[in-house]
Write an enzyme that holds these catalytic residues in place. Structure first.
Site, PDB file in Angstrom:
ATOM      1  N   ILE A 190      30.715  48.859  40.704  1.00  0.00           N
ATOM      2  CA  ILE A 190      32.005  48.074  40.472  1.00  0.00           C
ATOM      3  C   ILE A 190      31.788  46.505  40.081  1.00  0.00           C
ATOM      4  CG2 ILE A 190      32.209  47.569  43.255  1.00  0.00           C
ATOM      5  CD1 ILE A 190      35.390  48.167  42.836  1.00  0.00           C
ATOM      6  N   CYS A 191      32.741  46.139  39.437  1.00  0.00           N
ATOM      7  CA  CYS A 191      32.553  44.496  39.020  1.00  0.00           C
ATOM      8  C   CYS A 191      34.210  44.074  39.328  1.00  0.00           C
ATOM      9  CB  CYS A 191      31.942  44.387  37.843  1.00  0.00           C
ATOM     10  SG  CYS A 191      33.143  45.054  36.272  1.00  0.00           S
ATOM     11  N   ALA A 192      34.355  43.210  38.529  1.00  0.00           N
ATOM     12  CA  ALA A 192      35.796  42.385  38.723  1.00  0.00           C
ATOM     13  C   ALA A 192      36.794  43.350  38.161  1.00  0.00           C
ATOM     14  CB  ALA A 192      35.950  40.940  38.066  1.00  0.00           C
ATOM     15  N   MET A 217      37.169  45.499  41.287  1.00  0.00           N
ATOM     16  CA  MET A 217      37.572  44.664  42.432  1.00  0.00           C
ATOM     17  C   MET A 217      39.129  44.233  42.201  1.00  0.00           C
ATOM     18  SD  MET A 217      35.594  45.261  44.990  1.00  0.00           S
ATOM     19  CE  MET A 217      36.406  44.199  46.124  1.00  0.00           C
TER      20      MET A 217
END
Length: 123
Positions: A76-78, A106
């Site tokens: 998961i990233c932004a 996120m």
């Protein structure tokens, strides 16, 4: 050789999981959630229990990505751009067929109202 080579291939829809799927699997212990955002982004809040492994450190810390194919790993990233690129780079190395990326990242996690916590420990 860097883990994060430029990837021109489009992601397979099967490589993505929804934010809700990721949260449920992570909370139940059925999957490992790895937050690949950078430390200044982690400071804004992370999913409780997520492993923090910044994308910029992925090549040097590759051994921290679980390789057991029986337990999915969700990156998961932004938003999903870096996690999708990281997934493709891992796949090119081989042995990471159990890794997926979280669609919406996120940003989607927070938008869904899922809780975040302050990061603990060093990154």
């Amino acid at each position: 050789m860097s883990v994060l080579a430029a990837c021109s291939q489009a992601a397979d829809p099967a490589d993505a999981v929804s934010v809700a799927q990721a949260r449920d699997a992570h909370q139940s212990g059925a999957a490992v959630l790895i937050d690949i955002r950078e430390p200044h982004e982690h400071a804004q809040g992370v999913a409780a229990g997520a492993r923090l492994l910044p994308m910029s450190q992925l090549a040097q810390r590759l051994t921290e990505v679980p390789t057991d194919p029986s337990k999915p790993v969700y990156l998961i990233c932004a938003t999903q751009n870096r996690s999708r690129a990281s997934l493709q780079a891992l796949r090119e190395r081989g042995g990471y067929g159990h890794v997926r990326f979280v669609s919406g990242g996120m940003t989607g996690w927070v938008r869904q109202g899922f809780p975040t916590v302050s990061p603990a420990g060093k990154m």
